[in-house]
Design a protein around this motif. Structure first.
Motif, PDB file in Angstrom:
ATOM      1  N   ARG A  26       8.636  35.629  53.815  1.00 22.50           N
ATOM      2  CA  ARG A  26       9.145  34.299  54.170  1.00 22.50           C
ATOM      3  C   ARG A  26       9.558  33.536  52.915  1.00 22.50           C
ATOM      4  O   ARG A  26      10.615  32.913  52.871  1.00 22.50           O
ATOM      5  N   ARG A  27       8.695  33.566  51.891  1.00 26.63           N
ATOM      6  CA  ARG A  27       8.989  32.868  50.644  1.00 26.63           C
ATOM      7  C   ARG A  27      10.287  33.382  50.024  1.00 26.63           C
ATOM      8  O   ARG A  27      11.139  32.600  49.605  1.00 26.63           O
ATOM      9  N   GLN A  28      10.465  34.690  50.000  1.00 20.83           N
ATOM     10  CA  GLN A  28      11.697  35.270  49.451  1.00 20.83           C
ATOM     11  C   GLN A  28      12.914  34.857  50.270  1.00 20.83           C
ATOM     12  O   GLN A  28      13.974  34.554  49.712  1.00 20.83           O
ATOM     13  N   LEU A  29      12.757  34.833  51.582  1.00 21.63           N
ATOM     14  CA  LEU A  29      13.843  34.413  52.466  1.00 21.63           C
ATOM     15  C   LEU A  29      14.214  32.957  52.189  1.00 21.63           C
ATOM     16  O   LEU A  29      15.396  32.611  52.076  1.00 21.63           O
ATOM     17  N   LEU A  30      13.208  32.107  52.052  1.00 26.22           N
ATOM     18  CA  LEU A  30      13.454  30.695  51.753  1.00 26.22           C
ATOM     19  C   LEU A  30      14.146  30.519  50.407  1.00 26.22           C
ATOM     20  O   LEU A  30      15.095  29.733  50.285  1.00 26.22           O
ATOM     21  N   GLU A  31      13.686  31.248  49.407  1.00 29.98           N
ATOM     22  CA  GLU A  31      14.289  31.150  48.075  1.00 29.98           C
ATOM     23  C   GLU A  31      15.757  31.551  48.107  1.00 29.98           C
ATOM     24  O   GLU A  31      16.603  30.867  47.524  1.00 29.98           O
ATOM     25  N   MET A  32      16.067  32.644  48.800  1.00 29.67           N
ATOM     26  CA  MET A  32      17.457  33.086  48.892  1.00 29.67           C
ATOM     27  C   MET A  32      18.281  32.092  49.709  1.00 29.67           C
ATOM     28  O   MET A  32      19.421  31.792  49.348  1.00 29.67           O
ATOM     29  N   GLY A  33      17.712  31.567  50.777  1.00 25.42           N
ATOM     30  CA  GLY A  33      18.415  30.579  51.587  1.00 25.42           C
ATOM     31  C   GLY A  33      18.725  29.322  50.809  1.00 25.42           C
ATOM     32  O   GLY A  33      19.840  28.773  50.899  1.00 25.42           O
ATOM     33  N   ILE A  34      17.769  28.850  50.030  1.00 23.94           N
ATOM     34  CA  ILE A  34      17.994  27.667  49.190  1.00 23.94           C
ATOM     35  C   ILE A  34      19.069  27.951  48.160  1.00 23.94           C
ATOM     36  O   ILE A  34      19.972  27.127  47.933  1.00 23.94           O
ATOM     37  N   TYR A  35      18.992  29.104  47.533  1.00 29.47           N
ATOM     38  CA  TYR A  35      20.009  29.492  46.551  1.00 29.47           C
ATOM     39  C   TYR A  35      21.404  29.448  47.191  1.00 29.47           C
ATOM     40  O   TYR A  35      22.336  28.878  46.621  1.00 29.47           O
ATOM     41  N   LEU A  36      21.542  30.033  48.357  1.00 27.50           N
ATOM     42  CA  LEU A  36      22.849  30.068  49.022  1.00 27.50           C
ATOM     43  C   LEU A  36      23.298  28.675  49.432  1.00 27.50           C
ATOM     44  O   LEU A  36      24.472  28.325  49.261  1.00 27.50           O
ATOM     45  N   ARG A  37      22.394  27.876  49.959  1.00 26.55           N
ATOM     46  CA  ARG A  37      22.767  26.522  50.379  1.00 26.55           C
ATOM     47  C   ARG A  37      23.209  25.675  49.199  1.00 26.55           C
ATOM     48  O   ARG A  37      24.096  24.844  49.328  1.00 26.55           O
ATOM     49  N   GLU A  38      22.610  25.897  48.038  1.00 26.27           N
ATOM     50  CA  GLU A  38      22.977  25.128  46.850  1.00 26.27           C
ATOM     51  C   GLU A  38      24.325  25.556  46.280  1.00 26.27           C
ATOM     52  O   GLU A  38      24.952  24.787  45.552  1.00 26.27           O
ATOM     53  N   ARG A  39      24.777  26.749  46.616  1.00 25.68           N
ATOM     54  CA  ARG A  39      26.071  27.239  46.122  1.00 25.68           C
ATOM     55  C   ARG A  39      27.216  26.378  46.639  1.00 25.68           C
ATOM     56  O   ARG A  39      28.175  26.142  45.936  1.00 25.68           O
ATOM     57  N   GLY A  40      27.124  25.972  47.892  1.00 24.33           N
ATOM     58  CA  GLY A  40      28.159  25.111  48.460  1.00 24.33           C
ATOM     59  C   GLY A  40      29.391  25.855  48.915  1.00 24.33           C
ATOM     60  O   GLY A  40      29.574  26.097  50.089  1.00 24.33           O
ATOM     61  N   GLU A  41      30.244  26.228  47.989  1.00 24.05           N
ATOM     62  CA  GLU A  41      31.461  26.965  48.316  1.00 24.05           C
ATOM     63  C   GLU A  41      31.251  28.437  48.002  1.00 24.05           C
ATOM     64  O   GLU A  41      30.598  28.793  47.031  1.00 24.05           O
ATOM     65  N   PHE A  42      31.853  29.267  48.844  1.00 26.47           N
ATOM     66  CA  PHE A  42      31.653  30.705  48.705  1.00 26.47           C
ATOM     67  C   PHE A  42      32.982  31.419  48.544  1.00 26.47           C
ATOM     68  O   PHE A  42      34.002  30.991  49.076  1.00 26.47           O
ATOM     69  N   THR A  43      32.912  32.522  47.814  1.00 26.57           N
ATOM     70  CA  THR A  43      34.074  33.391  47.634  1.00 26.57           C
ATOM     71  C   THR A  43      33.649  34.802  48.032  1.00 26.57           C
ATOM     72  O   THR A  43      32.452  35.078  48.191  1.00 26.57           O
ATOM     73  N   PRO A  44      34.600  35.699  48.161  1.00 25.80           N
ATOM     74  CA  PRO A  44      34.233  37.081  48.501  1.00 25.80           C
ATOM     75  C   PRO A  44      33.247  37.726  47.516  1.00 25.80           C
ATOM     76  O   PRO A  44      32.525  38.646  47.891  1.00 25.80           O
ATOM     77  N   THR A  45      33.169  37.231  46.295  1.00 23.48           N
ATOM     78  CA  THR A  45      32.203  37.799  45.344  1.00 23.48           C
ATOM     79  C   THR A  45      30.754  37.478  45.741  1.00 23.48           C
ATOM     80  O   THR A  45      29.828  38.121  45.252  1.00 23.48           O
ATOM     81  N   ASP A  46      30.568  36.503  46.624  1.00 23.95           N
ATOM     82  CA  ASP A  46      29.231  36.143  47.094  1.00 23.95           C
ATOM     83  C   ASP A  46      28.754  37.024  48.244  1.00 23.95           C
ATOM     84  O   ASP A  46      27.586  36.959  48.637  1.00 23.95           O
ATOM     85  N   THR A  47      29.635  37.820  48.790  1.00 23.61           N
ATOM     86  CA  THR A  47      29.325  38.622  49.972  1.00 23.61           C
ATOM     87  C   THR A  47      28.067  39.481  49.807  1.00 23.61           C
ATOM     88  O   THR A  47      27.227  39.501  50.718  1.00 23.61           O
TER      89      THR A  47
END
Length: 156
Positions: A26-47
């Motif tokens: 759960r902690r790892q999932l939350l950390e990755m989710g926060i990281y992604l949410r903070e990115r804001g805009e995404f490009t294909p390199t984020d896939t």
């Protein structure tokens, strides 16, 4: 897996290890989710990161359904805790509805093609998923408290 344990401490201590591992997921999932949410805009390199998040999400949800809840139910039955069994029956449908949202998210972003076609919608999807998963975590924490922690003292 745990059925062969000889003492209550061995058996329910094993449940504790399963829960600890799952909460680590759960902690790892939350950390990755926060990281992604903070990115804001995404490009294909984020896939690749998005796909990794989808894998973590499905692994976490699956572990809950196929390992943790099952062990908590067995523990409640072993301790003849009818109230805990009733709580489990009440909360599982609520948890199931959050599972559906998680699976829909995964299906929307799990492959490169799906993900790249939906990058603009990802911030909104992540926000919606975060709200639903926060609800799920509350239900799961309630299950752990009522179905496992309540029995921890009895198993010593």
């Amino acid at each position: 897996m745990l059925e062969g344990c000889k003492t209550a401490q061995e058996r329910w201590g094993g449940v504790h290890i399963i829960i600890d591992r799952w909460l680590g997921q759960r902690r790892q999932l939350l950390e990755m989710g926060i990281y992604l949410r903070e990115r804001g805009e995404f490009t294909p390199t984020d896939t690749p990161k998005i796909q990794s998040f989808c894998e973590q999400l499905v692994d976490y949800v699956s572990a809950g359904h196929f390992t943790v809840y099952e062990q908590l139910a067995l523990e409640a039955k072993e301790f003849h805790d009818d109230g805990a069994v009733v709580l489990l029956r009440e909360l599982l449908p609520l948890i199931d509805s959050t599972t559906e949202v998680a699976i829909e998210f995964n299906d929307k972003y799990d492959t490169k093609e799906h993900c790249n076609a939906q990058l603009e919608a990802l911030p909104f999807s992540l926000q919606a998923l975060a709200v639903v998963m926060a609800e799920r975590f509350q239900y799961e924490d309630q299950l752990i408290k009522e179905l496992h922690e309540a029995h921890s003292e009895k198993s010593v």
